[in-house]
Design a protein around this motif. Structure first.
Motif, PDB file in Angstrom:
ATOM      1  N   VAL A  39      42.683 112.189  26.862  1.00 30.63           N
ATOM      2  CA  VAL A  39      42.659 113.328  27.782  1.00 30.63           C
ATOM      3  C   VAL A  39      41.275 113.402  28.410  1.00 30.63           C
ATOM      4  O   VAL A  39      40.408 114.137  27.941  1.00 30.63           O
ATOM      5  CB  VAL A  39      42.994 114.639  27.034  1.00 30.63           C
ATOM      6  CG1 VAL A  39      43.062 115.792  28.019  1.00 30.63           C
ATOM      7  CG2 VAL A  39      44.297 114.512  26.267  1.00 30.63           C
ATOM      8  N   ARG A  41      37.962 114.299  30.171  1.00 28.06           N
ATOM      9  CA  ARG A  41      37.439 115.630  30.476  1.00 28.06           C
ATOM     10  C   ARG A  41      37.341 115.890  31.972  1.00 28.06           C
ATOM     11  O   ARG A  41      37.573 117.010  32.425  1.00 28.06           O
ATOM     12  CB  ARG A  41      36.064 115.797  29.817  1.00 28.06           C
ATOM     13  CG  ARG A  41      35.533 117.238  29.811  1.00 28.06           C
ATOM     14  CD  ARG A  41      34.146 117.285  29.219  1.00 28.06           C
ATOM     15  NE  ARG A  41      33.663 118.645  29.013  1.00 28.06           N
ATOM     16  CZ  ARG A  41      32.406 119.005  29.155  1.00 28.06           C
ATOM     17  NH1 ARG A  41      31.486 118.107  29.515  1.00 28.06           N
ATOM     18  NH2 ARG A  41      32.025 120.258  28.952  1.00 28.06           N
ATOM     19  N   HIS A  42      37.011 114.868  32.758  1.00 32.55           N
ATOM     20  CA  HIS A  42      36.780 115.125  34.185  1.00 32.55           C
ATOM     21  C   HIS A  42      38.067 115.500  34.911  1.00 32.55           C
ATOM     22  O   HIS A  42      38.018 116.101  35.976  1.00 32.55           O
ATOM     23  CB  HIS A  42      36.077 113.934  34.854  1.00 32.55           C
ATOM     24  CG  HIS A  42      36.943 112.749  35.123  1.00 32.55           C
ATOM     25  ND1 HIS A  42      37.133 111.732  34.215  1.00 32.55           N
ATOM     26  CD2 HIS A  42      37.668 112.400  36.225  1.00 32.55           C
ATOM     27  CE1 HIS A  42      37.920 110.812  34.733  1.00 32.55           C
ATOM     28  NE2 HIS A  42      38.270 111.187  35.952  1.00 32.55           N
ATOM     29  N   HIS A  43      39.227 115.169  34.335  1.00 32.17           N
ATOM     30  CA  HIS A  43      40.488 115.549  34.959  1.00 32.17           C
ATOM     31  C   HIS A  43      40.726 117.064  34.904  1.00 32.17           C
ATOM     32  O   HIS A  43      41.623 117.567  35.577  1.00 32.17           O
ATOM     33  CB  HIS A  43      41.654 114.841  34.279  1.00 32.17           C
ATOM     34  CG  HIS A  43      41.714 113.377  34.586  1.00 32.17           C
ATOM     35  ND1 HIS A  43      42.650 112.532  34.006  1.00 32.17           N
ATOM     36  CD2 HIS A  43      40.961 112.596  35.407  1.00 32.17           C
ATOM     37  CE1 HIS A  43      42.455 111.291  34.454  1.00 32.17           C
ATOM     38  NE2 HIS A  43      41.435 111.317  35.299  1.00 32.17           N
ATOM     39  N   PHE A  44      39.908 117.755  34.118  1.00 27.71           N
ATOM     40  CA  PHE A  44      40.105 119.191  33.938  1.00 27.71           C
ATOM     41  C   PHE A  44      38.987 120.032  34.556  1.00 27.71           C
ATOM     42  O   PHE A  44      39.025 121.255  34.454  1.00 27.71           O
ATOM     43  CB  PHE A  44      40.261 119.518  32.454  1.00 27.71           C
ATOM     44  CG  PHE A  44      41.558 119.010  31.893  1.00 27.71           C
ATOM     45  CD1 PHE A  44      42.669 119.832  31.838  1.00 27.71           C
ATOM     46  CD2 PHE A  44      41.679 117.693  31.470  1.00 27.71           C
ATOM     47  CE1 PHE A  44      43.878 119.354  31.351  1.00 27.71           C
ATOM     48  CE2 PHE A  44      42.882 117.213  30.972  1.00 27.71           C
ATOM     49  CZ  PHE A  44      43.990 118.043  30.923  1.00 27.71           C
ATOM     50  N   ALA A 102      33.315 125.252  30.978  1.00 27.37           N
ATOM     51  CA  ALA A 102      33.865 124.279  30.038  1.00 27.37           C
ATOM     52  C   ALA A 102      32.881 124.165  28.879  1.00 27.37           C
ATOM     53  O   ALA A 102      31.705 123.888  29.088  1.00 27.37           O
ATOM     54  CB  ALA A 102      34.060 122.931  30.717  1.00 27.37           C
ATOM     55  N   THR A 130      39.334 125.688  31.619  1.00 34.12           N
ATOM     56  CA  THR A 130      39.746 124.519  32.395  1.00 34.12           C
ATOM     57  C   THR A 130      41.070 123.932  31.924  1.00 34.12           C
ATOM     58  O   THR A 130      41.719 123.181  32.656  1.00 34.12           O
ATOM     59  CB  THR A 130      38.689 123.405  32.311  1.00 34.12           C
ATOM     60  OG1 THR A 130      38.621 122.930  30.959  1.00 34.12           O
ATOM     61  CG2 THR A 130      37.314 123.897  32.750  1.00 34.12           C
ATOM     62  N   TRP A 132      41.181 121.960  29.184  1.00 30.68           N
ATOM     63  CA  TRP A 132      40.901 120.747  28.401  1.00 30.68           C
ATOM     64  C   TRP A 132      41.133 120.974  26.910  1.00 30.68           C
ATOM     65  O   TRP A 132      41.726 120.135  26.222  1.00 30.68           O
ATOM     66  CB  TRP A 132      39.465 120.269  28.639  1.00 30.68           C
ATOM     67  CG  TRP A 132      39.175 118.908  28.063  1.00 30.68           C
ATOM     68  CD1 TRP A 132      39.866 117.755  28.297  1.00 30.68           C
ATOM     69  CD2 TRP A 132      38.113 118.556  27.164  1.00 30.68           C
ATOM     70  NE1 TRP A 132      39.298 116.701  27.606  1.00 30.68           N
ATOM     71  CE2 TRP A 132      38.219 117.166  26.905  1.00 30.68           C
ATOM     72  CE3 TRP A 132      37.074 119.267  26.565  1.00 30.68           C
ATOM     73  CZ2 TRP A 132      37.332 116.489  26.062  1.00 30.68           C
ATOM     74  CZ3 TRP A 132      36.185 118.592  25.728  1.00 30.68           C
ATOM     75  CH2 TRP A 132      36.319 117.224  25.487  1.00 30.68           C
ATOM     76  N   ASN A 133      40.690 122.117  26.402  1.00 30.46           N
ATOM     77  CA  ASN A 133      40.900 122.415  24.984  1.00 30.46           C
ATOM     78  C   ASN A 133      42.388 122.473  24.664  1.00 30.46           C
ATOM     79  O   ASN A 133      42.846 121.923  23.651  1.00 30.46           O
ATOM     80  CB  ASN A 133      40.228 123.748  24.648  1.00 30.46           C
ATOM     81  CG  ASN A 133      40.030 123.950  23.163  1.00 30.46           C
ATOM     82  OD1 ASN A 133      39.218 123.282  22.539  1.00 30.46           O
ATOM     83  ND2 ASN A 133      40.786 124.873  22.595  1.00 30.46           N
ATOM     84  N   ALA A 135      44.692 120.940  26.267  1.00 35.92           N
ATOM     85  CA  ALA A 135      45.204 119.574  26.376  1.00 35.92           C
ATOM     86  C   ALA A 135      44.948 118.787  25.095  1.00 35.92           C
ATOM     87  O   ALA A 135      45.807 118.017  24.636  1.00 35.92           O
ATOM     88  CB  ALA A 135      44.545 118.876  27.565  1.00 35.92           C
ATOM     89  N   SER A 162      46.239 121.369  36.090  1.00 37.75           N
ATOM     90  CA  SER A 162      45.607 120.216  35.428  1.00 37.75           C
ATOM     91  C   SER A 162      46.436 119.747  34.237  1.00 37.75           C
ATOM     92  O   SER A 162      46.604 118.539  34.010  1.00 37.75           O
ATOM     93  CB  SER A 162      44.194 120.582  34.981  1.00 37.75           C
ATOM     94  OG  SER A 162      43.369 120.894  36.086  1.00 37.75           O
TER      95      SER A 162
END
Length: 406
Positions: A39, A41-44, A102, A130, A132-133, A135, A162
């Motif tokens: 996953v 990180r930059h995608h989020f 983030a 974001t 990410w967490n 995800a 995202s």
């Protein structure tokens, strides 16, 4: 999100995992290493983030304008500001304050480890940010086992998009995280990505017996620690651990300023002196400040440099969150063993600070790990070393019931 597939993504992820492991003092656990790798990180991150310049001021960084710096920020082991001023455009570029971010990847991994997850557990996340967490949780457990609540509609929409783009269709609810999310209860775990000064009752009610709540902790004095709670029938208890800093839950925030809300014309403060340095109270002595925050509960501090007061170079203000009492401690630029104190209000606030600091020293300067919190129907109460020690601060003069947090 901007497609930066040409960037050396795999190398960036490896570098991030090494940095996280170095800060943890051990390798990232395999299950979370796999999640971070799968996953990115930059995608989020949104296309525009805000980074500190050399002077510590926030400056916008756009992935379309400076893709290399933006991508570098995505894989630094550091928090990234993703929204300022509540999503509103500021009138002044220098008047920026972070309203969403983030979290540091090391902190993310630490908190996920504290959840003690295993397949089949249901998790509620408070503060999607974001995404990410969420995800990472979804990669570990499956999206159907994760729900996330975000109070900001724009942030919730961005996170949902995202997550869907990553084929991790976590349920993202736009709502007040303090209320939890009752349609999905009960949960095995609750994790908050915003700090609290009071653990919301709904979180406890929505967690199964034996379940775990992990949340950053904040006091008006200092937001610096994590709190890990275990839910038991009739009571909830847990301990603090150091080194975290998160934005406070929006409905628990206060917006106080000394000269707008506290100090007023006509007030006649009393004058005294102290040998307790204001820098021990308002400086970088984090363990002392954390203990003072627990002890005094409703007290905050702020510095005034070069005040328009003859013979004073620096002043530490100490005030209560109800703006009813305050103290000012003056440094003349020369003496470092005696300071002038001014106090006003029903409480002799600096006397309370001195008593709390003396208690902290008398108990061998305890760090956060020696403190814990117990929550019952009667409220929340701090303890030192032993949960049976119901009120470790009971001997403090002028600080009656200061350990009662609810």
């Amino acid at each position: 999100m901007t497609d930066l597939g040409y960037q050396p993504e795999q190398a960036a992820v490896r570098g991030l995992l090494l940095a996280v492991g170095e800060e943890l003092g051990r390798p990232v656990p395999p299950e979370w290493k796999a999640a971070v790798t799968a996953v990115p990180r930059h995608h989020f991150l949104p296309d525009r983030v805000w980074l500190e310049d050399d002077d510590g001021a926030l400056r916008a960084c756009d992935s379309h304008i400076d893709p290399e710096r933006w991508f570098q920020a995505a894989y630094e082991n550091a928090p990234v500001v993703t929204q300022v001023n509540g999503g509103n455009d500021p009138d002044d570029e220098d008047d920026l304050w972070p309203s969403s971010s983030a979290s540091s990847p090391t902190m993310v991994v630490r908190m996920l480890e504290d959840l003690d997850l295993r397949p089949g557990l249901d998790v509620l996340e408070i503060g999607t940010g974001t995404g990410w967490n969420a995800a990472l949780l979804a990669h570990r457990l499956g999206p159907e086992y994760v729900a996330s609540v975000e109070i900001d509609p724009a942030v919730a929409r961005q996170a949902r998009a995202s997550l869907n783009a990553a084929a991790l269709n976590v349920e993202v609810i736009c709502g007040d995280g303090a209320l939890g999310w009752s349609p999905g209860l009960p949960y095995d775990r609750i994790i908050s990505t915003c700090a609290v000064r009071r653990v919301p009752k709904a979180w406890i009610e929505q967690t199964k017996p034996g379940g775990i709540i992990v949340t950053p902790w904040d006091s008006p004095m200092l937001g610096w620690c994590l709190l890990k709670l275990t839910i038991e029938r009739g009571q909830t208890h847990g301990r603090f651990s150091p080194h975290s800093s998160f934005m406070l839950m929006r409905n628990q925030r206060t917006n106080l300023r000394i000269f707008r809300d506290v100090v007023r014309d006509g007030q006649r403060p009393g004058r005294s002196t102290t040998r307790l340095s204001p820098w021990l109270v308002g400086g970088n002595h984090w363990e002392a400040r954390f203990a003072l925050g627990l002890t005094l509960d409703d007290v905050w501090t702020t510095w005034e440099h070069e005040p328009d007061v003859p013979g004073v170079t620096t002043r530490l203000w100490v005030a209560t969150t109800d703006a009813g009492s305050w103290a000012a401690v003056d440094h003349d630029g020369e003496q470092d063993d005696r300071f002038t104190v001014w106090q006003f209000g029903e409480r002799r606030l600096w006397d309370e600070v001195e008593a709390a600091y003396a208690w902290w020293e008398a108990n061998n300067r305890p760090g956060p790990a020696r403190f814990g919190l117990t929550i019952t129907e009667g409220g929340q109460q701090v303890w030192l070393d032993d949960p049976a020690e119901k009120n470790p601060f009971r001997h403090l003069k002028g600080a009656l019931d200061v350990a009662e947090l609810d």
